[in-house]
Motif scaffolding. Structure first.
Motif, short mmCIF file in Angstrom:
data_model
loop_
_atom_site.label_atom_id
_atom_site.label_comp_id
_atom_site.label_asym_id
_atom_site.label_seq_id
_atom_site.Cartn_x
_atom_site.Cartn_y
_atom_site.Cartn_z
N LEU A 110 16.32 36.55 -2.72
CA LEU A 110 17.42 35.64 -3.02
C LEU A 110 17.23 35.09 -4.42
N ARG A 111 18.24 35.23 -5.26
CA ARG A 111 18.20 34.73 -6.63
C ARG A 111 19.41 33.83 -6.83
N ILE A 112 19.15 32.64 -7.37
CA ILE A 112 20.21 31.65 -7.59
C ILE A 112 20.19 31.28 -9.07
N GLU A 113 21.35 31.40 -9.73
CA GLU A 113 21.46 31.10 -11.15
C GLU A 113 22.67 30.21 -11.40
N ASP A 119 23.53 21.99 0.43
CA ASP A 119 22.74 22.02 1.66
C ASP A 119 21.45 22.78 1.39
N ALA A 120 20.55 22.78 2.35
CA ALA A 120 19.24 23.41 2.17
C ALA A 120 19.37 24.92 1.95
N SER A 121 18.40 25.43 1.23
CA SER A 121 18.25 26.88 1.05
C SER A 121 16.92 27.24 1.68
N GLY A 122 16.88 28.34 2.42
CA GLY A 122 15.65 28.71 3.09
C GLY A 122 15.33 30.17 2.90
N CYS A 123 14.04 30.46 2.94
CA CYS A 123 13.59 31.84 2.77
C CYS A 123 12.46 32.13 3.75
N ASN A 124 12.71 33.05 4.64
CA ASN A 124 11.69 33.65 5.50
C ASN A 124 11.68 35.11 5.08
N CYS A 125 11.20 35.35 3.86
CA CYS A 125 11.49 36.56 3.11
C CYS A 125 10.57 37.74 3.35
N GLY A 126 9.55 37.59 4.14
CA GLY A 126 8.60 38.70 4.26
C GLY A 126 7.91 38.89 2.93
N ALA A 127 7.94 40.08 2.40
CA ALA A 127 7.35 40.36 1.09
C ALA A 127 8.34 40.11 -0.03
N SER A 129 11.39 37.43 -2.09
CA SER A 129 11.27 36.31 -3.00
C SER A 129 12.49 35.40 -2.97
N PHE A 130 12.26 34.16 -3.40
CA PHE A 130 13.31 33.16 -3.62
C PHE A 130 13.13 32.71 -5.06
N ARG A 131 14.12 32.95 -5.90
CA ARG A 131 14.04 32.58 -7.31
C ARG A 131 15.30 31.81 -7.68
N ALA A 132 15.13 30.68 -8.36
CA ALA A 132 16.27 29.87 -8.78
C ALA A 132 16.08 29.45 -10.23
#
Length: 172
Positions: A110-113, A119-127, A129-132
């Motif tokens: 998940l990439r946020i620009e 509201d909340a952002s969540g990541c149960n991403c495994g291998a 990523s969460f990038r903002a």
């Protein structure tokens, strides 16, 4: 209709939404394959869910680029399931829905620009990523031992939660 038509083509597709409000009444919109949805800007293009369902769901191995829209859902605004999503210039007001990335069968990214997520952002991403970058987020929740988090020029305001950034992770 445009998302259904995109499934029929092997290459990536771009859906251009003009200014206005688009109301989703038939349940979640599934993104299959590579799809870009380009709005006229978050102040001009709005996608609204009329029920308690996920508004946009990126299916496994899918890739979504969502650019220049405002979203509002009673459920989850964007759900990334073992796929990739980039939200660019997206606005979700408080109470407008969560953004989640989960890894049921593979990594989620998940990439946020340049976005504002109320509201909340969540990541149960495994291998995955969460990038903002250059964004304002309500709260960030990280789960799973191998997820990567990167925040660059991000305000995490967290007024509706007792935290701004929370980890249940041994990731980097």
């Amino acid at each position: 209709e445009a998302l259904a038509a995109a499934i029929a083509t092997p290459a990536g597709d771009t859906i251009v939404l003009g200014a206005g409000q688009y109301t989703v009444t038939r349940g979640e919109l599934s993104v299959v394959g590579e799809v870009s949805i380009d709005g006229a800007g978050a102040g001009a293009t709005r996608i609204v869910g009329s029920g308690a369902f996920d508004l946009l769901q990126v299916t496994p191995l899918g890739a979504l680029v969502l650019d220049g829209v405002a979203l509002s859902s009673q459920g989850i605004a964007v759900d990334v399931d073992s796929a990739t999503a980039t939200l660019r210039g997206v606005r979700i007001a408080a109470g407008g829905g969560l953004v989640t990335a989960g890894a049921d069968s593979g990594p989620a990214n998940l990439r946020i620009e340049h976005s504002e997520l109320g509201d909340a952002s969540g990541c149960n991403c495994g291998a995955g990523s969460f990038r903002a970058f250059d964004s304002t987020l309500n709260a960030v929740l990280m789960f799973d031992g191998s997820s990567d988090l990167e925040l660059d020029h991000v305000d995490v305001v967290g007024p509706s939660q007792p935290y701004g950034v929370a980890f249940s992770s041994a990731g980097s």
